[in-house]
Design a protein around this motif. Sequence first.
Motif, PDB file in Angstrom:
ATOM      1  N   SER A 232       0.798  -1.220   0.000  1.00 19.89           N
ATOM      2  CA  SER A 232       0.000   0.000   0.000  1.00 19.89           C
ATOM      3  C   SER A 232       0.831   1.270   0.000  1.00 19.89           C
TER       4      SER A 232
ATOM      5  N   SER B 156      -3.969   7.090  -1.298  1.00 18.52           N
ATOM      6  CA  SER B 156      -4.372   5.982  -0.434  1.00 18.52           C
ATOM      7  C   SER B 156      -3.207   5.485   0.410  1.00 18.52           C
ATOM      8  N   ALA B 157      -1.972   5.590  -0.122  1.00 28.08           N
ATOM      9  CA  ALA B 157      -0.798   5.163   0.643  1.00 28.08           C
ATOM     10  C   ALA B 157      -0.631   6.005   1.903  1.00 28.08           C
TER      11      ALA B 157
ATOM     12  N   VAL C 175      -3.055   4.879   4.469  1.00 25.38           N
ATOM     13  CA  VAL C 175      -2.615   3.636   5.126  1.00 25.38           C
ATOM     14  C   VAL C 175      -1.588   3.953   6.209  1.00 25.38           C
TER      15      VAL C 175
ATOM     16  N   SER D 108      -5.517  -1.711   4.636  1.00 25.68           N
ATOM     17  CA  SER D 108      -4.772  -2.073   3.422  1.00 25.68           C
ATOM     18  C   SER D 108      -5.508  -3.151   2.632  1.00 25.68           C
TER      19      SER D 108
ATOM     20  N   ILE E 233      -8.206  -1.334   0.824  1.00 30.14           N
ATOM     21  CA  ILE E 233      -7.565  -0.623  -0.291  1.00 30.14           C
ATOM     22  C   ILE E 233      -7.291  -1.592  -1.436  1.00 30.14           C
ATOM     23  N   SER E 234      -6.847  -2.813  -1.090  1.00 24.00           N
ATOM     24  CA  SER E 234      -6.551  -3.825  -2.115  1.00 24.00           C
ATOM     25  C   SER E 234      -7.812  -4.219  -2.879  1.00 24.00           C
TER      26      SER E 234
END
Length: 479
Positions: A67, A264-265, A268, A285, A288-289
């Motif tokens: 992430s 998004s990183a 996270v 995460s 997010i995936s």
Amino acid sequence: MDDNVEQKLSETSNLKGRIWSETKLVWRIIFPSMFARVSAYGIPVVTQIYIGHISEVDLAAYGLIQSVLLLFVNGVLLGMSSATETLCGQAFGAGQYHMLGIYLQRSWIVDIVTATILLPAFIFATPLFRLLGEDDDVAVAAGEISLWFIPFLYYFVFSLTAQMYLQAQLKNSIVGWLCCGSFALHLLLSWIMVSVLELGVPGAMIALNISGWSTVIGAFIYIFGGWCPQTWKGFTKAAFADLIPVIKLSISSGVMLCLELWYSAILVLLAGYMQNATVAISAFSLCISINSWEFMICLGFLTGACVRVSNELGRGNAKAAMFSVKVIVSNSLAIGILFWALFLAFGDEISKLFTSNEEVAEAMSGLSILLAFSFLLNSVQPVLIGVAIGAGLQSVVAIVNVCCYYLIGIPIGALLGYVAGLEIKGLWVGLLCGVLAQTLVLSFLTWRTNWEEQVNKASKRLDRWLLEPEEPTESVSHA
């Protein structure tokens, strides 16, 4: 009166015919690209699923790398490679077929140098995550896993550029078959390495690298083996000419997509500062995936918009480009509504596929409704980005991304997550706010853009960089 009615019926029939013809054409691009994106992204997600059943710490470490580091690198290289998509698409539309191979080689030079510059992030992952304040056990595990990603870093260089080169000339089916084949191989190898041979995390990462590079090898065989006779004329010194303009376009493309993927990183990373950091990182995460995997389907529509816009601008037909965009948005929105409805109904059950940890599964279930609305926004936003890439407007989107994501999305997420006490739900609401703002702004910019002016800019760019075709070298003369 009868003549008017007949004329209206004729126009309606003609419009339906145009819509149907355009729909068939764009799905020739979208469907293989969709399969390719989903399969390619599915490889690290499958690895994440296997690691999720090995160790909670390893899952959090892998999630952090995927992430943060992988998104960071993927953002840079995907962005740098999107310059290839713009140039190859417009050159193909203009009939400058031999330039596609030259643009591909230039992108290899630029991307290999870029990937090498990014290499220390994987070598020094543990001190990097410690510096960012992440949990020490997770940081140490991440440092061990990150070394396995080094071959995968260079896989990105050749896979992304080769796909964009082939898609620009409507050879999407070969891209889809290669990616689907590598995904099937990855499922088999992961099962053998982790479940049968019980090699743990190293086995999962070995399967990841072998499967990824199988796509690159397949693309090389297709390109060098004579299946692209018009666009691949062999290796040439011309690849080293006019690198500065390509680098400038690549950098603006890189900034655009980096700001998109780093968004998004950063969220996270913010999840890692919450009370139960391991559960928060793992749950966030994983969501997010899932969102990113569904986003890969939407990237098929991004590719369709980019290829159609760049091809039509290269041909000098702005009206056809915008008609295609309207058709693509309609198709994408229909699929987005379908995923939105399905995830509202079954979202709670998805978490059990990704983890056997009850706390992580419960945290994921709490995000299921917000995740469904992310799918809805995903159906429009990528198409608008594809339009920008096809027209070479990456620098404009980069500015939009800064304002919407980093001045709206992240502050709202941080306030709701920490001040309001909503934790990862608050972070996700911030994510949605940023994406919604970006979608509205890009819609307005697409509507207000002078597309005839974009045709003129594309024509000037192609004429300025046009080189006369060379005689092929002996080693590739059969191509």
